[in-house]
Design an enzyme around this catalytic site. Structure first.
Site, PDB file in Angstrom:
ATOM      1  N   SER A 303       0.784  -1.242   0.000  1.00 27.31           N
ATOM      2  CA  SER A 303       0.000   0.000   0.000  1.00 27.31           C
ATOM      3  C   SER A 303       0.813   1.288   0.000  1.00 27.31           C
ATOM      4  O   SER A 303       0.449   2.249  -0.675  1.00 27.31           O
ATOM      5  CB  SER A 303      -0.962   0.015   1.186  1.00 27.31           C
ATOM      6  OG  SER A 303      -0.264  -0.201   2.392  1.00 27.31           O
ATOM      7  N   ASP A 505      -3.831   6.141  11.026  1.00 26.18           N
ATOM      8  CA  ASP A 505      -3.845   4.675  11.139  1.00 26.18           C
ATOM      9  C   ASP A 505      -2.491   4.109  11.580  1.00 26.18           C
ATOM     10  O   ASP A 505      -2.362   2.907  11.794  1.00 26.18           O
ATOM     11  CB  ASP A 505      -4.293   4.040   9.818  1.00 26.18           C
ATOM     12  CG  ASP A 505      -3.329   4.338   8.665  1.00 26.18           C
ATOM     13  OD1 ASP A 505      -2.233   4.896   8.902  1.00 26.18           O
ATOM     14  OD2 ASP A 505      -3.670   4.013   7.515  1.00 26.18           O
ATOM     15  N   HIS A 508       0.166   4.112   7.302  1.00 29.97           N
ATOM     16  CA  HIS A 508       0.395   4.682   5.971  1.00 29.97           C
ATOM     17  C   HIS A 508       1.060   6.055   6.024  1.00 29.97           C
ATOM     18  O   HIS A 508       0.738   6.880   6.876  1.00 29.97           O
ATOM     19  CB  HIS A 508      -0.936   4.769   5.223  1.00 29.97           C
ATOM     20  CG  HIS A 508      -1.482   3.420   4.892  1.00 29.97           C
ATOM     21  ND1 HIS A 508      -2.674   2.952   5.374  1.00 29.97           N
ATOM     22  CD2 HIS A 508      -0.958   2.424   4.148  1.00 29.97           C
ATOM     23  CE1 HIS A 508      -2.870   1.718   4.928  1.00 29.97           C
ATOM     24  NE2 HIS A 508      -1.837   1.367   4.182  1.00 29.97           N
TER      25      HIS A 508
END
Ligand SMILES: *[C@@H]1O[C@H](CO)[C@@H](O)[C@H](O)[C@H]1NC(C)=O
Ligand SMILES: *[C@@H]1O[C@H](CO)[C@@H](O)[C@H](O)[C@H]1NC(C)=O
Ligand SMILES: *[C@@H]1O[C@H](CO)[C@@H](O)[C@H](O)[C@H]1NC(C)=O
Ligand SMILES: *[C@@H]1O[C@H](CO)[C@@H](O)[C@H](O)[C@H]1NC(C)=O
Ligand SMILES: *[C@@H]1O[C@H](CO)[C@@H](O)[C@H](O)[C@H]1NC(C)=O
Ligand SMILES: *[C@@H]1O[C@H](CO)[C@@H](O)[C@H](O)[C@H]1NC(C)=O
Length: 533
Positions: A303, A505, A508
Site C-alpha cells: 500500500s 492509522d 500509511h
C-alpha cells in the site's frame, strides 16, 4: 565549456593581488531575507510611528575603497551601509552582515584584493520564492552574472528561513527546497563548487524554528558551511539582529569563508567530472506513443508504494503537492497496457478495490526530470503495487510476479525504452508473524534474483524502502527492516522511511511523507545509477 575551465584555472592559478593592473573583483553574493538585508539599528520612531535607521555605523562596518557594491542599476560603487537600501527598497534597511564580513576578510588577508558585494536579499521572503524560475532567483542569477563580467565568484552568504517557520509543511520541506536552490544556482552560475555559507536561524516568527535550523545545520552538501546565529542578541521585535549582533555575525561568516577558501583549490579532475555529469543533454518529446524511448521505472510492493497519502475515512482528499504535479514528460503504463500522461493516484487501476492516494512515484519522476539527467527526458512509470500483499504473494509463480513481468515486457515493446530500476516498498504484511519476518531476507534476495533473470536484466537496479511502519509488533518490524537494510547485493540500495510521519492509522505515509520518500528514492537513484544511456 573548455574555455570556462581554462578561465577558471587561470583565475585560480595566480592569486589576485591588488597591485595587479586589472584586478578581478572577488564577488560575494548576499542573499536571503531581512537579517541578511540588515535591520541592525532600525527602530520604531515613536514620534513619527515609522521604522527608522539610527544611522550608527560601527568601525567594523566602515566603507573601504577595496569594498564595492553592485547597485540595483548594475553599477559598481564604493559600498556603505545600508547595503540593501536600493534592493530591499520597500523596507527600512540598517546594518547587515555584509560590511563586517568584507572588512574582516580584508583584515585577515590584506592581499585578498577588491571585494564586490552583490546584495540580493529581500525581507519577508520564503524559500519557495527563491526557487529557480521565481523572480528572486532569476534576479539573483542576473545580478551575479553581471558581476561576473568583471570578477570571479567567491561565495554566497545566505541567511533565510524565518518565513518558513510558521507552517509545519514549509519547515519539513525546507531542506529539500534549500538544496535544490543551491544546486540550481551553482549550475546556472557554472560554478559547481561555489562556496555557500549559510546562517542557522537566530529567530523566527513561527513554531518550527528548530526544524528549519536542523535543515540548515545538516544540509550536508559539499562546500556548504553553516554558522550558527542562535543566541546572538535580538532587537525589541525579537526577530532582527541588533547592529552589534550583525558585526559578530559578519566576523563569523568571514572566518568560515577563509576556512573554506583555503581548502577550495580547484581540482581539475573533479571539475571535469562535474561538468561532464551536468552536461548530459536534454531531450525532445513525443507524447502518448508506445514507441517513444522512455526511462522506465517499475513501482512495486504494497500500500505505501501504491499510495495512501491523503486517504482518510475511505476517501482521498485530492490534494496534489507541487512535487507530484503531472508533466508531459512523465507517462504511466495503464492496466490496459497503454501509455498516458501520469497523474495521481498512479495505482488507481492497478490496486483496484482500494482507495488510492498519493504515493512516491510522481515526486520521484518529477525530481528525475528536474535533474536533467534522464537520457531520454521521458519517464515511464509502470505501477504494479497492491495493498496488503505479503512477500509470499510476490514470489516467482505467483499472480503478482507474473503481472509484474508481463507489464514490464509490454512496457518495453515497440522500442518503449529501457528499464532503469525497480522501486520496491513492501514488508508491512510480513510483520504480523514472527516466522515471516525471520524469513524475509531470503525471500527478498530470491525475488530480486528471479526478477533479474526473468526480465533478462542481470544487474537491474533495485531500490527498496526500509519500513516506516508495519501491521505487527515493533520487534517484527525491526526484523524486517534489518533484513531490508542488510541486503548486500550488487545494484541493490535501500532508503529508509523510518520516522516519516504517518497517517492516523499509524501504518500509511501521509502525502508529505510520500513526497519526501519520492525525493529520497530519486536522490538514491541519481547518486548510484544515473549513468543513463
Ligand atoms: C510603531 O509603534 C507604534 C506604537 O507602538 C505602533 O502603533 C506602530 O504600528 C509601530 N510601527 C511599526 C512600523 O512597527
Ligand atoms: C545607477 O546608480 C548610481 C548610484 O546609485 C547612480 O550614480 C548612477 O547614475 C545610476 N546609473 C544609471 C544608469 O541609472
Ligand atoms: C515593493 O512593493 C511593490 C508594491 O507592493 C511591489 O510590487 C514590489 O515587488 C516590492 N518590491 C520589493 C523589492 O519588495
Ligand atoms: C511564500 O510567499 C509567497 C509570497 O508571500 C506566497 O504567495 C507563498 O504562498 C509562500 N509559499 C509558501 C510555501 O509558504
Ligand atoms: C499502445 O499499445 C497498446 C497495446 O499494445 C495499444 O492498445 C495502444 O493503442 C497503443 N497506443 C498507442 C498510442 O499507440
Ligand atoms: C535543465 O535543462 C534545461 C534546458 O537545457 C535548463 O533550462 C534547465 O535549467 C536545466 N535544469 C537543471 C536543474 O539543471
Amino acid at each position: 565549456m573548455l574555455s570556462f575551465i581554462l578561465l577558471a584555472l587561470l583565475a585560480h592559478a595566480s592569486p589576485i593581488q591588488s597591485k595587479h593592473p586589472h584586478p578581478k573583483i572577488n564577488i560575494i553574493i548576499l542573499a536571503g531575507q531581512s537579517n541578511m538585508a540588515g535591520r541592525g539599528g532600525v527602530f520604531n520612531d515613536t514620534i513619527t510611528e515609522t521604522l527608522t535607521w539610527d544611522g550608527i555605523v560601527p568601525p567594523e562596518c566602515q566603507p573601504n575603497p577595496s569594498i564595492l557594491r553592485l547597485t540595483a542599476n548594475l553599477t559598481w560603487v564604493e559600498a556603505h551601509e545600508p547595503l540593501h537600501a536600493d534592493i530591499d527598497y520597500n523596507k527600512t534597511n540598517g546594518v547587515g552582515p555584509g560590511m563586517p564580513f568584507a572588512n574582516t576578510v580584508l583584515n585577515k588577508d590584506p592581499n585578498f584584493g577588491v571585494i564586490g558585494l552583490v546584495p540580493c536579499a529581500i525581507g519577508g521572503t520564503n524559500i519557495s520564492q527563491w526557487q529557480k524560475g521565481e523572480f528572486l532567483y532569476e534576479q539573483l542569477v542576473k545580478r551575479s552574472q553581471f558581476a561576473m563580467q568583471s570578477g570571479v565568484y567567491r561565495a554566497m552568504l545566505w541567511y533565510q528561513g524565518e518565513s518558513d517557520t510558521e507552517n509545519q509543511q514549509d519547515a519539513e520541506l525546507y531542506k529539500d527546497n534549500l538544496k535544490r536552490f543551491f544546486n540550481d544556482l551553482r549550475f546556472d552560475l557554472k560554478t559547481p563548487k561555489l562556496p555557500i555559507i549559510q546562517v542557522a536561524l537566530a529567530s523566527g516568527p513561527g513554531a518550527y524554528i528548530e526544524e528549519v535550523r536542523e535543515a540548515q545545520l545538516k544540509t550536508d552538501m559539499a562546500y556548504v558551511k553553516c554558522v550558527d546565529a542562535k543566541g546572538l542578541p535580538l532587537g525589541p521585535d525579537g526577530l532582527h539582529l541588533t547592529t552589534s549582533s550583525q558585526v559578530t555575525l559578519g566576523q563569523m561568516l568571514a572566518h568560515a569563508f577563509l576556512g573554506i577558501f583555503t581548502y577550495n583549490i580547484f581540482n581539475m579532475f573533479k571539475l571535469i567530472t562535474w561538468f561532464s555529469m551536468l552536461f548530459v543533454a536534454g531531450s525532445t518529446l513525443v507524447l502518448g506513443q508506445n514507441n517513444t524511448a522512455k526511462d522506465i521505472f517499475i513501482l512495486a510492493g504494497q500500500s505505501n508504494m501504491a499510495g495512501r497519502g491523503g486517504v482518510n475515512h475511505g476517501k482521498w482528499d485530492g490534494n496534489i503537492p507541487p512535487e507530484c504535479k503531472p508533466k508531459r514528460s512523465i507517462l504511466r503504463f495503464t492496466a490496459n497496457l497503454d501509455w498516458e500522461v501520469a497523474r495521481e493516484p498512479l495505482h488507481v487501476d492497478i490496486d483496484v478495490g482500494k482507495v488510492c492516494g498519493v504515493g512516491p512515484g510522481m515526486a520521484f519522476a518529477n525530481e528525475i526530470i528536474r535533474s536533467n539527467r534522464s537520457g531520454t527526458g521521458i519517464i515511464g512509470l509502470v505501477p504494479c503495487a497492491v495493498g496488503g500483499t505479503s512477500i509470499n504473494k510476490w514470489g516467482k509463480g505467483s499472480r503478482l510476479y507474473g503481472q509484474l513481468v508481463k507489464r514490464a515486457n509490454e512496457a518495453l515493446k515497440d522500442g518503449g525504452g529501457t528499464i532503469r530500476a525497480i522501486l520496491w516498498y513492501q514488508g508491512e504484511s510480513d510483520t504480523l508473524n514472527k516466522d515471516d519476518a525471520e524469513t524475509y531476507k531470503g525471500k527478498m534476495v530470491k525475488l530480486i534474483e528471479d526478477l533479474r533473470l526473468d526480465l533478462n536484466l542481470p544487474s537491474l537496479p533495485f531500490i527498496q524502502v526500509a519500513l516506516a511502519s508495519g501491521e505487527g509488533t515493533n520487534t517484527n518490524i525491526e526484523m524486517v527492516r534489518k533484513a531490508q537494510l542488510g541486503i548486500k547485493m550488487k545494484n541493490v540500495k535501500c532508503v529508509d522511511a523510518k520516522g516519516l510521519p504517518l497517517n492516523a492509522d499509524n501504518l500509511h505515509l501521509t502525502t508529505m511523507s510520500e513526497v519526501k520518500l519520492g525525493l529520497k528514492l530519486a536522490y538514491a537513484f541519481l547518486l548510484s545509477f544515473s549513468h543513463f544511456h
